[in-house]
Design a protein around this motif. Sequence first.
Motif, mmCIF file in Angstrom:
data_model
loop_
_atom_site.group_PDB
_atom_site.id
_atom_site.type_symbol
_atom_site.label_atom_id
_atom_site.label_comp_id
_atom_site.label_asym_id
_atom_site.label_seq_id
_atom_site.Cartn_x
_atom_site.Cartn_y
_atom_site.Cartn_z
ATOM 1 N N ASP A 36 22.193 -68.109 -11.294
ATOM 2 C CA ASP A 36 22.277 -66.832 -12.011
ATOM 3 C C ASP A 36 21.011 -66.007 -11.818
ATOM 4 O O ASP A 36 21.072 -64.813 -11.538
ATOM 5 C CB ASP A 36 22.532 -67.058 -13.504
ATOM 6 C CG ASP A 36 23.938 -67.579 -13.788
ATOM 7 O OD1 ASP A 36 24.838 -67.324 -12.952
ATOM 8 O OD2 ASP A 36 24.131 -68.225 -14.832
ATOM 9 N N ALA A 37 19.856 -66.629 -11.945
ATOM 10 C CA ALA A 37 18.584 -65.914 -11.757
ATOM 11 C C ALA A 37 18.447 -65.448 -10.305
ATOM 12 O O ALA A 37 17.986 -64.334 -10.049
ATOM 13 C CB ALA A 37 17.410 -66.808 -12.137
ATOM 14 N N PHE A 38 18.860 -66.291 -9.380
ATOM 15 C CA PHE A 38 18.804 -65.958 -7.959
ATOM 16 C C PHE A 38 19.656 -64.729 -7.652
ATOM 17 O O PHE A 38 19.191 -63.761 -7.053
ATOM 18 C CB PHE A 38 19.270 -67.176 -7.151
ATOM 19 C CG PHE A 38 19.398 -66.964 -5.673
ATOM 20 C CD1 PHE A 38 18.316 -66.573 -4.905
ATOM 21 C CD2 PHE A 38 20.612 -67.185 -5.038
ATOM 22 C CE1 PHE A 38 18.439 -66.391 -3.535
ATOM 23 C CE2 PHE A 38 20.740 -67.017 -3.677
ATOM 24 C CZ PHE A 38 19.653 -66.611 -2.922
ATOM 25 N N HIS A 39 20.904 -64.739 -8.082
ATOM 26 C CA HIS A 39 21.814 -63.621 -7.824
ATOM 27 C C HIS A 39 21.339 -62.347 -8.519
ATOM 28 O O HIS A 39 21.404 -61.257 -7.934
ATOM 29 C CB HIS A 39 23.234 -63.972 -8.251
ATOM 30 C CG HIS A 39 23.838 -65.072 -7.444
ATOM 31 N ND1 HIS A 39 24.685 -66.001 -7.967
ATOM 32 C CD2 HIS A 39 23.692 -65.405 -6.142
ATOM 33 C CE1 HIS A 39 25.043 -66.851 -7.028
ATOM 34 N NE2 HIS A 39 24.447 -66.511 -5.907
ATOM 35 N N GLN A 40 20.861 -62.478 -9.739
ATOM 36 C CA GLN A 40 20.364 -61.312 -10.477
ATOM 37 C C GLN A 40 19.157 -60.700 -9.765
ATOM 38 O O GLN A 40 19.023 -59.478 -9.672
ATOM 39 C CB GLN A 40 20.000 -61.703 -11.898
ATOM 40 C CG GLN A 40 19.568 -60.521 -12.745
ATOM 41 C CD GLN A 40 19.305 -60.911 -14.183
ATOM 42 O OE1 GLN A 40 19.269 -62.081 -14.548
ATOM 43 N NE2 GLN A 40 19.118 -59.926 -15.035
ATOM 44 N N SER A 41 18.286 -61.538 -9.241
ATOM 45 C CA SER A 41 17.100 -61.070 -8.523
ATOM 46 C C SER A 41 17.498 -60.300 -7.260
ATOM 47 O O SER A 41 16.918 -59.249 -6.948
ATOM 48 C CB SER A 41 16.210 -62.263 -8.176
ATOM 49 O OG SER A 41 15.092 -61.856 -7.448
ATOM 50 N N ILE A 42 18.468 -60.808 -6.531
ATOM 51 C CA ILE A 42 18.946 -60.122 -5.324
ATOM 52 C C ILE A 42 19.574 -58.778 -5.690
ATOM 53 O O ILE A 42 19.291 -57.755 -5.066
ATOM 54 C CB ILE A 42 19.958 -60.988 -4.539
ATOM 55 C CG1 ILE A 42 19.258 -62.215 -3.964
ATOM 56 C CG2 ILE A 42 20.615 -60.179 -3.424
ATOM 57 C CD1 ILE A 42 20.209 -63.222 -3.360
ATOM 58 N N ARG A 43 20.431 -58.783 -6.721
ATOM 59 C CA ARG A 43 21.073 -57.528 -7.145
ATOM 60 C C ARG A 43 20.034 -56.495 -7.576
ATOM 61 O O ARG A 43 20.157 -55.310 -7.255
ATOM 62 C CB ARG A 43 22.058 -57.790 -8.277
ATOM 63 C CG ARG A 43 23.361 -58.417 -7.801
ATOM 64 C CD ARG A 43 24.419 -58.421 -8.887
ATOM 65 N NE ARG A 43 24.010 -59.111 -10.082
ATOM 66 C CZ ARG A 43 24.181 -60.407 -10.332
ATOM 67 N NH1 ARG A 43 24.772 -61.156 -9.417
ATOM 68 N NH2 ARG A 43 23.792 -60.945 -11.442
ATOM 69 N N LYS A 44 18.997 -56.940 -8.278
ATOM 70 C CA LYS A 44 17.934 -56.033 -8.734
ATOM 71 C C LYS A 44 17.232 -55.396 -7.533
ATOM 72 O O LYS A 44 16.992 -54.187 -7.503
ATOM 73 C CB LYS A 44 16.933 -56.797 -9.595
ATOM 74 C CG LYS A 44 15.807 -55.953 -10.118
ATOM 75 C CD LYS A 44 14.855 -56.790 -10.956
ATOM 76 C CE LYS A 44 13.634 -55.986 -11.361
ATOM 77 N NZ LYS A 44 12.661 -56.797 -12.088
ATOM 78 N N LEU A 45 16.892 -56.201 -6.530
ATOM 79 C CA LEU A 45 16.248 -55.681 -5.326
ATOM 80 C C LEU A 45 17.141 -54.672 -4.621
ATOM 81 O O LEU A 45 16.712 -53.572 -4.282
ATOM 82 C CB LEU A 45 15.893 -56.820 -4.364
ATOM 83 C CG LEU A 45 15.448 -56.380 -2.962
ATOM 84 C CD1 LEU A 45 14.092 -55.691 -3.030
ATOM 85 C CD2 LEU A 45 15.431 -57.550 -2.009
ATOM 86 N N ASN A 48 17.486 -51.394 -6.503
ATOM 87 C CA ASN A 48 16.245 -50.626 -6.358
ATOM 88 C C ASN A 48 16.190 -49.943 -4.990
ATOM 89 O O ASN A 48 15.899 -48.758 -4.877
ATOM 90 C CB ASN A 48 15.040 -51.540 -6.573
ATOM 91 C CG ASN A 48 13.728 -50.808 -6.556
ATOM 92 O OD1 ASN A 48 13.651 -49.623 -6.830
ATOM 93 N ND2 ASN A 48 12.679 -51.532 -6.223
#
Length: 100
Positions: A36-45, A48
């Motif tokens: 979940d943290a991994f996917h959220q981090s990619i989506r955030k990048l 942006n």
Amino acid sequence: MKDSASPLLRPSIRMLCFDIDRQPATRLEERPMNDDAFHQSIRKLLKNVGVNSQQAIEQAVREALADGRLRGDESLPASVRVQVAGIDVDLTFSDDITLE
């Protein structure tokens, strides 16, 4: 919720384990990451990159139209490069930005 991806396809962190005598263990122990943290981090990048790129392109096109460098009926070749340090990811996406 259990991840249905194959263990071979699911990213993970591997750590060399040591036994009690500080000798390397004979196998690597797999430490799964937080998907979940991994996917959220990619989506955030990507969000942006997408929002800021779109704003910069829109502003540059408006300025080019205003000063006569563009007519408004062009098709502008564009590309985006994505690199991730530490892993073998170097992607380039290309397409045209059409003004008409």
